[in-house]
Design an enzyme around this catalytic site. Structure first.
Site, PDB file in Angstrom:
ATOM      1  N   GLY A  52       7.667  51.770  60.905  1.00 35.56           N
ATOM      2  CA  GLY A  52       6.161  51.475  61.556  1.00 35.56           C
ATOM      3  C   GLY A  52       6.126  52.537  62.879  1.00 35.56           C
ATOM      4  O   GLY A  52       6.888  53.612  63.862  1.00 35.56           O
ATOM      5  N   GLY A  80       8.348  51.577  69.102  1.00 33.81           N
ATOM      6  CA  GLY A  80       8.351  50.417  69.952  1.00 33.81           C
ATOM      7  C   GLY A  80       7.955  49.318  68.828  1.00 33.81           C
ATOM      8  O   GLY A  80       7.432  47.976  69.124  1.00 33.81           O
ATOM      9  N   SER A  81       7.689  49.576  67.212  1.00 32.30           N
ATOM     10  CA  SER A  81       7.266  47.964  66.407  1.00 32.30           C
ATOM     11  C   SER A  81       7.999  47.329  66.302  1.00 32.30           C
ATOM     12  O   SER A  81       7.666  46.173  65.781  1.00 32.30           O
ATOM     13  CB  SER A  81       6.744  48.841  64.798  1.00 32.30           C
ATOM     14  N   GLY A  82       9.091  47.303  66.444  1.00 34.44           N
ATOM     15  CA  GLY A  82      10.440  46.708  65.678  1.00 34.44           C
ATOM     16  C   GLY A  82      11.450  47.098  64.554  1.00 34.44           C
ATOM     17  O   GLY A  82      11.985  46.202  64.504  1.00 34.44           O
ATOM     18  N   LYS A  83      10.681  47.816  63.879  1.00 36.86           N
ATOM     19  CA  LYS A  83      11.599  48.830  62.750  1.00 36.86           C
ATOM     20  C   LYS A  83      13.085  48.418  63.078  1.00 36.86           C
ATOM     21  O   LYS A  83      13.408  48.091  62.405  1.00 36.86           O
ATOM     22  CB  LYS A  83      10.885  49.678  62.250  1.00 36.86           C
ATOM     23  N   SER A 121       8.541  57.781  60.031  1.00 34.26           N
ATOM     24  CA  SER A 121       7.914  57.566  58.545  1.00 34.26           C
ATOM     25  C   SER A 121       6.496  58.473  58.361  1.00 34.26           C
ATOM     26  O   SER A 121       5.946  57.612  57.936  1.00 34.26           O
ATOM     27  CB  SER A 121       8.795  57.083  57.082  1.00 34.26           C
TER      28      SER A 121
END
Length: 173
Positions: free
Chosen positions: A12, A15-18, A86
């Site tokens: 992601g 900052g998406s939380g991955k 990625s």
């Protein structure tokens, strides 16, 4: 028959939380399987000496390195939870082609929420014209299209439920 580890590829935008979700999955798996490691894209860069920048070419090279490391660890019967941006379909396809137990999880988050979170200051700098290498603002993001699971994470809530979704996907529930 040689046993192989699993690759849980959590991807992601920044900052998406991955990383948060990936670490939580790792912690659950580690309790059951000692042969489990967590690999974070940012830390991976540091370990290798930060010899690559953030140009599209350097990002692709870094993604190839991460793929190779994951493939090596899996060949040693190690389960890998990898949290990485990625951003290239080429890497997703390579993982799918070369890794039998591959699970791709996309952490979706609106750009508005990413800008609010902006933990590293990337988005604010890009929006002010101070950076030109921020994926989602200046650089395109090749959003995964064949992932096994999409987790909506525009709200930082229900972490355990999100982890359970991933564990169910990989057959660990």
């Amino acid at each position: 028959m040689q046993q192989k580890g699993k690759l849980i590829w959590v991807t992601g935008l920044s900052g998406s939380g991955k990383t948060t979700i990936g670490k939580a999955v790792y912690e659950k798996l580690k309790k059951k399987y000692d042969n489990t490691v967590f690999l974070d894209g940012d830390i991976f860069r540091e370990v290798l000496g930060n010899d690559l920048g953030h140009t599209p070419k350097d990002r692709l090279e870094n993604a190839k390195r991460i793929h190779k490391m994951c493939k090596f660890l899996i060949s040693q019967d190690i389960n890998v939870v990898c949290a990485t941006m990625s951003l290239y379909k080429e890497i997703h396809d390579l993982n799918r082609k070369e890794i039998e137990e591959y699970f791709e999880i996309f952490i979706e988050c609106t750009i508005e929420e990413l800008i609010k979170r902006d933990q590293k200051g990337l988005y604010s700098k890009a929006l002010k014209g101070q950076r030109d290498d921020v994926v989602g603002v200046n650089l395109p993001y090749d959003r995964p299209h064949n992932c096994e699971l999409i987790i909506e994470n525009s709200e930082n809530n229900h972490l355990n439920e999100k982890v359970e979704q991933i564990l169910n996907l990989i057959g660990e529930k």
